[in-house]
Design an enzyme around this catalytic site. Structure first.
Site, PDB file in Angstrom:
ATOM      1  N   CYS A 276       0.811  -1.227   0.000  1.00 53.97           N
ATOM      2  CA  CYS A 276       0.000   0.000   0.000  1.00 53.97           C
ATOM      3  C   CYS A 276       0.841   1.272   0.000  1.00 53.97           C
ATOM      4  O   CYS A 276       0.814   2.033  -0.959  1.00 53.97           O
ATOM      5  CB  CYS A 276      -0.912  -0.001   1.228  1.00 53.97           C
ATOM      6  SG  CYS A 276      -2.192  -1.242   1.140  1.00 53.97           S
TER       7      CYS A 276
HETATM    8  N1  LIG Z   1      -2.672  -5.708   2.150  1.00 50.39           N
HETATM    9  C1  LIG Z   1      -3.158  -4.685   2.830  1.00 50.39           C
HETATM   10  O1  LIG Z   1      -2.838  -4.500   3.994  1.00 50.39           O
HETATM   11  C2  LIG Z   1      -4.161  -3.718   2.210  1.00 50.39           C
HETATM   12  C3  LIG Z   1      -4.821  -2.830   3.033  1.00 50.39           C
HETATM   13  C4  LIG Z   1      -5.742  -1.973   2.490  1.00 50.39           C
HETATM   14  C5  LIG Z   1      -5.970  -1.973   1.113  1.00 50.39           C
HETATM   15  N2  LIG Z   1      -5.283  -2.817   0.306  1.00 50.39           N
HETATM   16  C6  LIG Z   1      -5.575  -2.795  -1.126  1.00 50.39           C
HETATM   17  O2  LIG Z   1      -6.447  -3.884  -1.396  1.00 50.39           O
HETATM   18  C7  LIG Z   1      -6.164  -4.449  -2.683  1.00 50.39           C
HETATM   19  C8  LIG Z   1      -5.806  -5.917  -2.545  1.00 50.39           C
HETATM   20  O3  LIG Z   1      -4.625  -6.023  -1.797  1.00 50.39           O
HETATM   21  P1  LIG Z   1      -4.123  -7.397  -1.205  1.00 50.39           P
HETATM   22  O4  LIG Z   1      -3.025  -7.068  -0.267  1.00 50.39           O
HETATM   23  O5  LIG Z   1      -5.265  -8.218  -0.706  1.00 50.39           O
HETATM   24  O6  LIG Z   1      -3.538  -8.080  -2.533  1.00 50.39           O
HETATM   25  P2  LIG Z   1      -3.075  -9.607  -2.681  1.00 50.39           P
HETATM   26  O7  LIG Z   1      -2.031  -9.603  -3.726  1.00 50.39           O
HETATM   27  O8  LIG Z   1      -2.786 -10.187  -1.341  1.00 50.39           O
HETATM   28  O9  LIG Z   1      -4.375 -10.332  -3.221  1.00 50.39           O
HETATM   29  C9  LIG Z   1      -4.927 -10.093  -4.472  1.00 50.39           C
HETATM   30  C10 LIG Z   1      -5.490 -11.407  -4.977  1.00 50.39           C
HETATM   31  O10 LIG Z   1      -6.188 -11.167  -6.182  1.00 50.39           O
HETATM   32  C11 LIG Z   1      -5.966 -12.258  -7.057  1.00 50.39           C
HETATM   33  N3  LIG Z   1      -6.291 -11.835  -8.414  1.00 50.39           N
HETATM   34  C12 LIG Z   1      -5.580 -11.039  -9.252  1.00 50.39           C
HETATM   35  N4  LIG Z   1      -6.253 -10.844 -10.405  1.00 50.39           N
HETATM   36  C13 LIG Z   1      -7.407 -11.536 -10.291  1.00 50.39           C
HETATM   37  C14 LIG Z   1      -8.525 -11.716 -11.136  1.00 50.39           C
HETATM   38  N5  LIG Z   1      -8.605 -11.146 -12.339  1.00 50.39           N
HETATM   39  N6  LIG Z   1      -9.530 -12.505 -10.714  1.00 50.39           N
HETATM   40  C15 LIG Z   1      -9.481 -13.094  -9.491  1.00 50.39           C
HETATM   41  N7  LIG Z   1      -8.452 -12.947  -8.646  1.00 50.39           N
HETATM   42  C16 LIG Z   1      -7.435 -12.172  -9.028  1.00 50.39           C
HETATM   43  C17 LIG Z   1      -4.522 -12.615  -6.831  1.00 50.39           C
HETATM   44  O11 LIG Z   1      -4.223 -13.914  -7.260  1.00 50.39           O
HETATM   45  C18 LIG Z   1      -4.417 -12.443  -5.313  1.00 50.39           C
HETATM   46  O12 LIG Z   1      -4.697 -13.640  -4.627  1.00 50.39           O
HETATM   47  C19 LIG Z   1      -5.042  -3.591  -3.270  1.00 50.39           C
HETATM   48  O13 LIG Z   1      -5.604  -2.571  -4.034  1.00 50.39           O
HETATM   49  C20 LIG Z   1      -4.388  -3.014  -2.037  1.00 50.39           C
HETATM   50  O14 LIG Z   1      -3.724  -1.797  -2.328  1.00 50.39           O
HETATM   51  C21 LIG Z   1      -4.397  -3.709   0.834  1.00 50.39           C
END
Ligand SMILES: NC(=O)c1ccc[n+]([C@@H]2O[C@H](COP(=O)([O-])OP(=O)(O)OC[C@H]3O[C@@H](n4cnc5c(N)ncnc54)[C@H](O)[C@@H]3O)[C@@H](O)[C@H]2O)c1
Length: 435
Positions: A276
């Site tokens: 993030c």
């Molecule tokens: N990790 C954090 O602490 C956090 C906190 C707040 C917001 N966010 C935001 O939330 C969002 C997700 O972050 P995250 O950390 O969970 O990411 P992540 O990489 O852990 O998970 C994303 C998942 O989406 C899957 N994916 C990708 N393309 C896909 C598709 N077309 N169809 C289905 N699945 C698909 C991936 O395989 C992966 O498992 C991002 O925008 C991030 O900036 C993250």
């Protein structure tokens, strides 16, 4: 003909609506768990077969979801885990939770995953659905990218389908705030969209904060994370100034934090990590640039934070009194933040790469990271022992996980560079150099 949103409203409020989560990562998986345990029939969709395999076996790869919870969900008839986006056609509520990184070289948004998820969601969208984007993105993205796709399918947003953006604020490993007690900001494309999304979240979390549009909600998230990036950069800069002036930055921060208003302590370190803070401010700066507004402070903050690993390497060299070349350096904590098993964009690991690149002999201890790749080689976490500590020319404390025996580090190391002030905070100890 416009759909009856009152019926959807009743079902989301009564937790009877079926829920699909696209992207089962750090954000999507806890959300799936929250919806499923609240009683919603749920579909979890991911393109990563390894992740789906783990989840189906009841094994969680996210700290905040236990294997016991995952085992129960995997066995439930009300939970479907799939890689087939067709399943989205049957659900009432769809969340988009895929990653939104930046391109490494340009730092511009990499929308590849978001666009692919939106393609799938739009392809299988049907009248009567509520679609909520949770992935962090630039202000305007939900309307420009998702609504346009829905409209291409002949679906009128606000009448046939309902669209909102709700930033995910989950803080992995936070023991006091989780999904249910962290207020949820919600902005819909139309008033009906906002009302429906608020009704849905209102049944899942304690506090819902409606805002006037999807762009506002998108901007809220970028403000929150840019605020962190800028303040961390500021304190990283202050740390360097304090060092040059022979002032203890930690004492300065502690004393400043006694001011009962107008100051919020932030702490220096090797930089910022996770997916993030290193990325989100670039979404803001990119969008602003396109409108001819420079985001100088934001971009400079990102640069200062990116420079911190190099500063830490320099401080190690200064502490050793020679170049790091050939020195044995034991890193303590390499995850991107305390108490997580996540290495994404870890500034601590960036320090490891730089030390290794300068031919230091690098080893590490991290109870959350059993092994990690370093410039092509695989390193395993070393068990902390008095002998291991004594053998290192320098012990470098980077990510201050709980449960590490810092007394042992202080007692048995010949030289410690402590970037997080975890060794006997406040005091000056022989052989310990603080950032
Ligand atoms: N990790 C954090 O602490 C956090 C906190 C707040 C917001 N966010 C935001 O939330 C969002 C997700 O972050 P995250 O950390 O969970 O990411 P992540 O990489 O852990 O998970 C994303 C998942 O989406 C899957 N994916 C990708 N393309 C896909 C598709 N077309 N169809 C289905 N699945 C698909 C991936 O395989 C992966 O498992 C991002 O925008 C991030 O900036 C993250």
């Amino acid at each position: 003909m416009a759909v009856d949103s009152a019926d959807l409203s009743r079902r989301v409020t009564g937790r009877q609506a079926s829920v699909g989560v696209v992207g089962l990562g750090y954000v999507g998986l806890p959300l799936l768990v929250r919806a499923a345990t609240a009683g919603h029939p749920t579909v979890g969709l991911d393109v990563d077969r390894w992740k789906l395999g783990q989840l189906r076996r009841g094994l969680s790869y996210v700290e905040d979801v236990s294997d016991a919870v995952m085992t129960a969900l995997a066995a439930s008839d009300d939970v479907t885990l799939t890689e087939d986006a067709v399943a989205l056609a049957d659900v009432d509520v769809v969340h988009i939770c895929v990653q939104t990184p930046v391109h490494k070289a340009t730092k511009e948004p990499n929308l590849e995953f978001l666009l692919s998820a939106m393609d799938d969601v739009a392809l299988h969208a049907r009248a009567g659905q509520l679609i909520i984007v949770e992935s962090t993105t630039y202000p305007g993205a939900t309307e420009e990218l998702l609504c346009a796709r829905l409209s291409d399918r002949g679906l009128v947003v606000g009448e046939d389908v309902f669209v909102a953006f709700s930033p995910e604020r989950v803080d992995p490993a936070n023991k006091t705030h989780d999904l249910s007690n962290t207020p949820k900001v919600v902005g819909g494309v139309t008033e009906r969209c906002t009302d429906l999304a608020c009704a849905y979240y209102g049944a899942l979390v304690e506090t819902v904060v409606p805002v006037s549009s999807t762009s506002t909600a998108e901007m809220v998230k970028l403000l929150e994370n840019t605020f962190r990036a800028v303040n961390i950069a500021l304190v990283n800069e202050i740390a360097q100034v304090c060092h040059a002036l022979d002032i203890d930055v930690w004492e300065v921060i502690d004393a400043a934090a006694t001011k009962p208003f107008g100051f919020m302590p932030h702490f220096p370190g090797a930089g910022v990590g996770g997916d993030c803070i290193p990325a989100d401010p670039h979404y803001l700066a990119w969008k602003a640039r396109m409108r001819g507004v420079p985001c100088r402070l934001t971009e400079l903050a990102q640069q200062i934070n990116r420079d911190m690993p190099e500063y830490v390497v320099q401080r190690v060299s200064d502490a050793l009194g020679r170049p790091v070349d050939g020195a044995s350096i034991l890193l303590v904590g390499v995850a991107y933040k305390p108490d997580v098993q996540d290495m994404r964009e870890s500034p601590s690991w960036e320090v490891a790469k730089r030390l290794h690149g300068r031919r230091a002999r690098v080893a590490y201890h991290d109870p959350h990271i059993p092994e990690a790749r370093l410039n092509g080689a695989v390193l395993k976490s070393e068990a902390l022992s008095p002998g291991l500590l004594r053998d290192a020319d320098c012990v470098l404390v980077l990510t201050p996980h709980g449960g590490i025996d810092y007394d042992m580090i202080q007692t048995h190391s010949r030289l410690v560079v402590d970037t997080k002030n975890v060794l006997a905070p406040g005091g000056v100890t022989e052989g310990v150099v603080r950032l």
